[in-house]
Structure formats: structure tokens, C-alpha cells
Scaffold this motif. Sequence first.
Motif, PDB file in Angstrom:
ATOM      1  N   PRO A  78      52.943  67.800  23.023  1.00  0.00           N
ATOM      2  CA  PRO A  78      54.127  67.154  22.915  1.00  0.00           C
ATOM      3  C   PRO A  78      54.074  66.254  21.676  1.00  0.00           C
ATOM      4  CG  PRO A  78      53.555  66.908  25.201  1.00  0.00           C
ATOM      5  CD  PRO A  78      52.375  67.559  24.589  1.00  0.00           C
ATOM      6  N   TRP A  79      52.950  65.496  21.409  1.00  0.00           N
ATOM      7  CA  TRP A  79      52.690  64.578  20.377  1.00  0.00           C
ATOM      8  C   TRP A  79      52.805  65.060  18.878  1.00  0.00           C
ATOM      9  CZ3 TRP A  79      48.959  65.953  23.847  1.00  0.00           C
ATOM     10  CH2 TRP A  79      48.195  66.516  23.330  1.00  0.00           C
ATOM     11  N   THR A  80      52.854  66.565  19.080  1.00  0.00           N
ATOM     12  CA  THR A  80      52.944  67.166  17.726  1.00  0.00           C
ATOM     13  C   THR A  80      54.305  67.039  17.432  1.00  0.00           C
ATOM     14  OG1 THR A  80      51.285  68.880  18.214  1.00  0.00           O
ATOM     15  CG2 THR A  80      52.789  69.407  16.693  1.00  0.00           C
ATOM     16  N   MET A  81      55.256  66.970  18.127  1.00  0.00           N
ATOM     17  CA  MET A  81      56.480  66.648  17.794  1.00  0.00           C
ATOM     18  C   MET A  81      56.923  65.510  17.364  1.00  0.00           C
ATOM     19  SD  MET A  81      57.799  69.915  18.019  1.00  0.00           S
ATOM     20  CE  MET A  81      59.209  69.234  17.621  1.00  0.00           C
ATOM     21  N   THR A  82      56.446  64.142  17.893  1.00  0.00           N
ATOM     22  CA  THR A  82      56.504  63.069  17.322  1.00  0.00           C
ATOM     23  C   THR A  82      55.901  62.790  16.065  1.00  0.00           C
ATOM     24  OG1 THR A  82      54.560  62.057  18.748  1.00  0.00           O
ATOM     25  CG2 THR A  82      56.945  62.251  19.857  1.00  0.00           C
ATOM     26  N   GLN A  83      54.707  63.494  15.884  1.00  0.00           N
ATOM     27  CA  GLN A  83      54.009  63.326  14.681  1.00  0.00           C
ATOM     28  C   GLN A  83      54.803  63.929  13.399  1.00  0.00           C
ATOM     29  OE1 GLN A  83      50.626  65.459  15.415  1.00  0.00           O
ATOM     30  NE2 GLN A  83      49.321  63.595  15.936  1.00  0.00           N
ATOM     31  N   ALA A 126      55.964  56.002  18.839  1.00  0.00           N
ATOM     32  CA  ALA A 126      56.204  55.470  20.141  1.00  0.00           C
ATOM     33  C   ALA A 126      57.441  55.506  20.567  1.00  0.00           C
ATOM     34  CB  ALA A 126      55.924  54.171  19.832  1.00  0.00           C
ATOM     35  N   CYS A 127      58.624  55.615  19.679  1.00  0.00           N
ATOM     36  CA  CYS A 127      59.871  56.155  20.205  1.00  0.00           C
ATOM     37  C   CYS A 127      59.880  57.408  20.765  1.00  0.00           C
ATOM     38  CB  CYS A 127      60.742  55.926  18.790  1.00  0.00           C
ATOM     39  SG  CYS A 127      61.129  54.223  18.386  1.00  0.00           S
ATOM     40  N   GLY A 128      59.419  58.231  20.083  1.00  0.00           N
ATOM     41  CA  GLY A 128      59.205  59.807  20.628  1.00  0.00           C
ATOM     42  C   GLY A 128      58.387  59.586  21.862  1.00  0.00           C
ATOM     43  N   ASP A 129      57.246  59.079  21.847  1.00  0.00           N
ATOM     44  CA  ASP A 129      56.647  58.963  23.174  1.00  0.00           C
ATOM     45  C   ASP A 129      57.342  58.572  24.342  1.00  0.00           C
ATOM     46  OD1 ASP A 129      54.411  60.057  21.711  1.00  0.00           O
ATOM     47  OD2 ASP A 129      53.131  58.081  21.734  1.00  0.00           O
ATOM     48  N   VAL A 130      58.236  57.569  23.939  1.00  0.00           N
ATOM     49  CA  VAL A 130      58.887  56.804  25.153  1.00  0.00           C
ATOM     50  C   VAL A 130      60.086  57.978  25.821  1.00  0.00           C
ATOM     51  CG1 VAL A 130      60.835  55.496  25.866  1.00  0.00           C
ATOM     52  CG2 VAL A 130      58.650  54.481  24.440  1.00  0.00           C
ATOM     53  N   LEU A 131      60.425  58.636  24.739  1.00  0.00           N
ATOM     54  CA  LEU A 131      61.617  59.838  25.131  1.00  0.00           C
ATOM     55  C   LEU A 131      60.962  60.980  25.786  1.00  0.00           C
ATOM     56  CD1 LEU A 131      63.647  59.701  22.110  1.00  0.00           C
ATOM     57  CD2 LEU A 131      64.154  58.992  24.373  1.00  0.00           C
ATOM     58  N   ILE A 132      59.661  61.473  25.341  1.00  0.00           N
ATOM     59  CA  ILE A 132      58.874  62.566  25.776  1.00  0.00           C
ATOM     60  C   ILE A 132      58.402  62.296  27.170  1.00  0.00           C
ATOM     61  CG2 ILE A 132      56.783  63.958  25.577  1.00  0.00           C
ATOM     62  CD1 ILE A 132      57.592  64.202  22.507  1.00  0.00           C
ATOM     63  N   TYR A 133      57.627  61.188  27.344  1.00  0.00           N
ATOM     64  CA  TYR A 133      56.990  60.995  28.516  1.00  0.00           C
ATOM     65  C   TYR A 133      57.756  59.985  29.556  1.00  0.00           C
ATOM     66  CZ  TYR A 133      53.086  62.462  25.485  1.00  0.00           C
ATOM     67  OH  TYR A 133      52.296  63.308  24.704  1.00  0.00           O
ATOM     68  N   ALA A 137      59.246  51.054  29.498  1.00  0.00           N
ATOM     69  CA  ALA A 137      58.965  49.719  28.890  1.00  0.00           C
ATOM     70  C   ALA A 137      58.765  49.953  27.313  1.00  0.00           C
ATOM     71  CB  ALA A 137      57.990  48.671  29.612  1.00  0.00           C
ATOM     72  N   PHE A 138      59.559  50.025  26.589  1.00  0.00           N
ATOM     73  CA  PHE A 138      59.045  50.412  25.122  1.00  0.00           C
ATOM     74  C   PHE A 138      58.307  49.343  24.473  1.00  0.00           C
ATOM     75  CE2 PHE A 138      59.663  50.043  20.417  1.00  0.00           C
ATOM     76  CZ  PHE A 138      59.134  51.187  20.020  1.00  0.00           C
ATOM     77  N   TRP A 139      58.667  48.093  24.636  1.00  0.00           N
ATOM     78  CA  TRP A 139      57.944  47.232  23.620  1.00  0.00           C
ATOM     79  C   TRP A 139      56.485  46.857  24.127  1.00  0.00           C
ATOM     80  CZ3 TRP A 139      59.331  46.564  19.088  1.00  0.00           C
ATOM     81  CH2 TRP A 139      60.684  46.554  18.542  1.00  0.00           C
ATOM     82  N   PRO A 140      56.204  46.648  25.507  1.00  0.00           N
ATOM     83  CA  PRO A 140      54.822  46.508  25.632  1.00  0.00           C
ATOM     84  C   PRO A 140      54.050  47.998  25.502  1.00  0.00           C
ATOM     85  CG  PRO A 140      56.203  46.032  27.731  1.00  0.00           C
ATOM     86  CD  PRO A 140      57.054  46.550  26.531  1.00  0.00           C
ATOM     87  N   TYR A 141      54.476  49.088  25.378  1.00  0.00           N
ATOM     88  CA  TYR A 141      53.745  50.340  25.093  1.00  0.00           C
ATOM     89  C   TYR A 141      53.738  50.353  23.618  1.00  0.00           C
ATOM     90  CZ  TYR A 141      53.039  55.298  23.820  1.00  0.00           C
ATOM     91  OH  TYR A 141      52.433  56.275  23.617  1.00  0.00           O
ATOM     92  N   TYR A 142      54.762  49.831  22.941  1.00  0.00           N
ATOM     93  CA  TYR A 142      54.550  49.922  21.400  1.00  0.00           C
ATOM     94  C   TYR A 142      53.535  48.905  20.889  1.00  0.00           C
ATOM     95  CZ  TYR A 142      55.386  48.931  16.583  1.00  0.00           C
ATOM     96  OH  TYR A 142      55.151  48.474  15.083  1.00  0.00           O
TER      97      TYR A 142
END
Length: 177
Positions: A78-83, A126-133, A137-142
Amino acid sequence: MENSLKKNHSHFSVRDICFIALLTAACVVGRTSFQFIPNVQPITTIFIMVSLNKGFGRGFLLAVLTIITTNIYMGMGPWTMTQLFAYGTIVLLSSLLGRIPSFQRHKSLQLIFAFGAGFLFGFLTACGDVLIYGISAFWPYYLQGVYFDLLHATGNFIFYLLLMSILPRLFSKFWCN
């Protein structure tokens, strides 16, 4: 009538396709060669330079071919799409900036943009990862990944310094407009 259609219709010549294939091969080798250093690879810099000098279409095609090819080797998911989303955005911004004469003339502005593109890539993925996975908590992840964004940004800066006098000359010598 036919000449005006050709002039307004963007198409790839055989020479364009060959050069994109060679650049894709160079990007694949560059990304895989530096995989032992997290987030440091020449591909972002090459995507920026192609987009600045040759426009969105060529830059985006190069980015798609490079990411798909390297992810077949390094791991597709799935990370391919965010890349692709992040690189597509960087390529779009680069091609728009390439239309500004002062940006084209000032290499220092291009170096700053290449550095900033490392952080932009990290933020967008990171924005894409938050949506996909489904990360809540976006900011701690980012913020956990900012160190890797700094590595990406620093690598972009160094690769831009190394390639900024070489690649544009190759583009003008071997690549059709």
C-alpha cells in the motif's frame, strides 16, 4: 492544421522514450544502491530536475516507472500508492516552479526546494499512511519520522549539488523538447 495539432499536443518521441528508459534505469540503480542509508537516494533530485527542465509529463512518467520498478524489487504494498502520490505532488510543484524564470536561474532556490522536498515527501506519505492504515494520531506518527525526512532532505541537497551541473546539460544535449 496538422502542424498546429502536433504543436499543441504533447507526445513522446522515440528519443524521449529511450531517454526516460535510461533515466529510469539510473534511478533504479541509484535507489537500490543507497538502500542501506534510510531515505537517502538520488531519485527525488532526478525527478525534480527532469520536471523543472522537461515538464510534468516526463517527470511523472519517470517517477511512476522508477517507483513501480524499485518496489517490485524492494517490496510492493500500500505504501507504493503513498509514494506515487508524494512524488506526483513534488513533480507537479517542480514543473510549476520550472515555469518561473527566476527559479530556473537561481540554483540556490532549487537547492532549497530540493531540501524541502524531503520533508514534503515525508509529510505526504504520512498523510497517506494515516488514511490507508487507519492511524488515529497523525502528529505523533508524523513526528516519529521527521529524522528520516531530515536524512531525505539532506540527501536531496547533496545529490542536487552533485548533479545540478551535469543533468541539465545532458537533457539539453540528448533530449528533444
